[in-house]
Scaffold this active site. Structure first.
Site, PDB file in Angstrom:
ATOM      1  N   GLU A 157       0.823  -1.204   0.000  1.00  0.00           N
ATOM      2  CA  GLU A 157       0.000   0.000   0.000  1.00  0.00           C
ATOM      3  C   GLU A 157       0.857   1.253   0.000  1.00  0.00           C
ATOM      4  OE1 GLU A 157      -2.872  -0.255   3.167  1.00  0.00           O
ATOM      5  OE2 GLU A 157      -3.214   1.899   3.148  1.00  0.00           O
ATOM      6  N   GLU A 161      -3.018  10.318   2.777  1.00  0.00           N
ATOM      7  CA  GLU A 161      -4.243  10.369   3.574  1.00  0.00           C
ATOM      8  C   GLU A 161      -4.377  11.751   4.212  1.00  0.00           C
ATOM      9  OE1 GLU A 161      -5.660   6.081   5.105  1.00  0.00           O
ATOM     10  OE2 GLU A 161      -3.735   6.700   5.927  1.00  0.00           O
ATOM     11  N   THR A 261      -7.126   4.585  16.369  1.00  0.00           N
ATOM     12  CA  THR A 261      -7.636   5.095  15.099  1.00  0.00           C
ATOM     13  C   THR A 261      -8.410   6.386  15.305  1.00  0.00           C
ATOM     14  OG1 THR A 261      -7.721   2.885  14.163  1.00  0.00           O
ATOM     15  CG2 THR A 261      -9.127   4.535  13.125  1.00  0.00           C
TER      16      THR A 261
END
Ligand SMILES: *[C@@H]1O[C@H](CO)[C@@H](O)[C@H](O)[C@H]1NC(C)=O
Ligand SMILES: *[C@@H]1O[C@H](CO)[C@@H](O)[C@H](O)[C@H]1NC(C)=O
Ligand SMILES: *[C@@H]1O[C@H](CO)[C@@H](O)[C@H](O)[C@H]1NC(C)=O
Ligand SMILES: *[C@@H]1O[C@H](CO)[C@@H](O)[C@H](O)[C@H]1NC(C)=O
Ligand SMILES: *[C@@H]1O[C@H](CO)[C@@H](O)[C@H](O)[C@H]1NC(C)=O
Ligand SMILES: *[C@@H]1O[C@H](CO)[C@@H](O)[C@H](O)[C@H]1NC(C)=O
Ligand SMILES: *[C@@H]1O[C@H](CO)[C@@H](O)[C@H](O)[C@H]1NC(C)=O
Ligand SMILES: *[C@@H]1O[C@H](CO)[C@@H](O)[C@H](O)[C@H]1NC(C)=O
Ligand SMILES: *[C@@H]1O[C@H](CO)[C@@H](O)[C@H](O)[C@H]1NC(C)=O
Ligand SMILES: *[C@@H]1O[C@H](CO)[C@@H](O)[C@H](O)[C@H]1NC(C)=O
Ligand SMILES: *[C@@H]1O[C@H](CO)[C@@H](O)[C@H](O)[C@H]1NC(C)=O
Length: 402
Positions: A157, A161, A261
């Site tokens: 990946e 972001e 998160t």
């Protein structure tokens, strides 16, 4: 992984097929051979994001559509298909979507209506090294993440972001086969304006030996393959497998997410923020998307010009073959094991409303997710109505897995 595919796609996949889970140690059964976001299935599960290393066999997932040099602009969504209707023909549909995409001012607008898990637009062609650019205006607000990433089926990946609480910079990141290492995250500041109000060009320049993240043409970060060498395993932990471009808008700030998160994304999503009240959704804008394909690495076995195929379970670059094999399933019950086993469906156009898959358990049960069976034919506002009620169901399924 703090990532849309871990939450959003898994919540959908979990509904699609009962509950057979998969991992590297526990591969899928032959009857539902394709491992998609940790769950076994057929049809859509065997197309993009099917993990060959966790599936029944390497050829359970369909071959991956080869890279295509192309510039994309969005005057409509005719080149895209609801992801649960896609059969693997990347020439017919360049993009697959889920959630609530629309077009505004000739830009792709990904939206996240109230209480939903947002939107995802994925390029159906894979990129096996290349240069990918887009002009982007990110969303804003704590817990609201805009993504512009490359993601491979074995979870290599490369990320840009945008965390909505900090509009002065974008985060760059990379992963090798999904191994979590958040110290790889590096911020890149934009030089003028911010990421929400101002168009900036974000570029991922990915070659076999080095990877660069650029903002407005300036290299903000370089990663060499050499620097990722792991002497213990003798492996370069460098993103190296064919990857698809994914543009996304998703909530990191849900109370069901992990504390890490939620903190990373800047807290919980405010569903009564100014943008929510004014527009009815959070949104991010994408335009002028360009893909320039680089040649496969030296020494690659080339047996055609249609697809990429994994030939061993190392999931490493030197085991990828360029093949002439088709990427297209006959219908949504078929798998990579026999892509022409069932009756051939003629793919519906994204606006025709014909339902190619109305007998398919996959897409029928899928209607409980964010996208709906026949969603290809329903209007944006219909999808929002259905999604806002049902997104929570998807999340519940997903979290019950863990
Ligand atoms: C893919 O779609 C294109 C355009 O619709 C069509 O010409 C082609 O035959 C299709 N390929 C396959 C393998 O179905
Ligand atoms: C689209 O363009 C109009 C007219 O310039 C502008 O008012 C509107 O804010 C634009 N929409 C977005 C989402 O930027
Ligand atoms: C936003 O990111 C920049 C660059 O890393 C950093 O200097 C700044 O402190 C951050 N702002 C907030 C509000 O976290
Ligand atoms: C994470 O990556 C850094 C290099 O970016 C490396 O030094 C470190 O050892 C890695 N940590 C883990 C736990 O893999
Ligand atoms: C990278 O690896 C190659 C081959 O081992 C070596 O020749 C080269 O000097 C290395 N480059 C760096 C910057 O370490
Ligand atoms: C290097 O590889 C070993 C063996 O696979 C693994 O245990 C270790 O975490 C890796 N190191 C890093 C920094 O990722
Ligand atoms: C959400 O946004 C609204 C409008 O800006 C604000 O009044 C409210 O305090 C915010 N709620 C939270 C929990 O931050
Ligand atoms: C979003 O949904 C919540 C819960 O139903 C509601 O309290 C809130 O007012 C809604 N926000 C908007 C902007 O309608
Ligand atoms: C894409 O274009 C580049 C030159 O810009 C060329 O070298 C490459 O072969 C092309 N690749 C494909 C798959 O068309
Ligand atoms: C291509 O398809 C044929 C026929 O299904 C199969 O025998 C062969 O193994 C495939 N090749 C690759 C590289 O997957
Ligand atoms: C795929 O299934 C069809 C229909 O059952 C059969 O005719 C065909 O031989 C199968 N192909 C392979 C490669 O097994």
């Amino acid at each position: 992984m703090r990532h849309v595919s871990a939450l959003f796609l898994a919540s959908l996949a979990a509904i699609a097929s009962a509950s057979t889970t998969c991992s590297a140690d526990s591969k899928c059964p032959e009857s539902a051979p394709c491992c998609y976001s940790g769950v076994c299935g057929v049809g859509s599960s065997c197309l993009g994001s099917c993990d060959p290393l966790m599936s029944y066999s390497l050829d359970s997932c369909t071959p991956e559509a080869i890279c295509k040099n192309q510039t994309y602009s969005f005057s409509n969504l005719d080149d895209s298909v609801a992801w649960d209707q896609y059969l693997g023909n990347a020439s017919q549909y360049e993009w697959s979507w889920s959630g609530y995409p629309k077009v505004e001012n000739s830009s792709l607008m990904l939206t996240m209506p109230n209480q939903t898990t947002g939107s995802l637009m994925t390029l159906n062609h894979y990129i096996w090294y290349g240069k990918v650019s887009a002009k982007i205006k990110s969303s804003r607000g704590g817990g609201v993440i805009t993504g512009f990433i490359l993601m491979s089926d074995v979870k290599d990946e490369i990320d840009f972001e945008f965390v909505g609480y900090n509009l002065s910079s974008v985060q760059t990141d990379f992963y090798f086969q999904g191994v979590e290492n958040y110290t790889n995250e590096v911020n890149a500041a934009v030089s003028t304006g911010n990421t929400y109000d101002t168009w900036h060009t974000y570029t991922i320049d990915w070659s076999p030996e080095r990877l660069e993240w650029l903002v407005d043409g300036t290299v903000m970060r370089t990663l060499t393959k050499n620097s990722t060498y792991n002497a213990t395993s003798g492996i370069y932990m460098y993103p190296q497998t064919p990857s698809r471009l994914q543009m996304s808008l998703w909530p990191s700030g849900l109370s069901t997410e992990s504390t890490g998160t939620i903190e990373w994304g800047g807290g919980l999503v405010n569903w009564t923020s100014a943008d929510m009240e004014k527009y009815g959704y959070y949104y991010a804008l994408f335009k002028d998307i360009t893909v320039e394909c680089y040649n496969p690495p030296e020494g690659t076995t080339i047996k055609g010009d249609v697809s990429y195929v994994y030939t061993s379970d190392t999931g490493l670059s030197d085991q990828i073959l360029v093949s002439g094999n088709s990427t297209v399933l006959y219908n949504l019950e078929d798998t990579g094991l026999n892509m022409t086993a069932g009756k051939q469906e003629t793919a519906s156009s994204s606006s025709s409303g014909s339902s190619e898959s109305s007998g398919s358990s996959t897409s029928t049960s899928f209607s409980a997710g964010t996208t709906t069976s026949g969603a290809a034919s329903s209007s944006y506002s219909d999808r929002v109505m259905q999604g806002s009620v049902l997104a929570a169901v998807g999340a519940a399924f997903f979290f019950s897995l863990f």
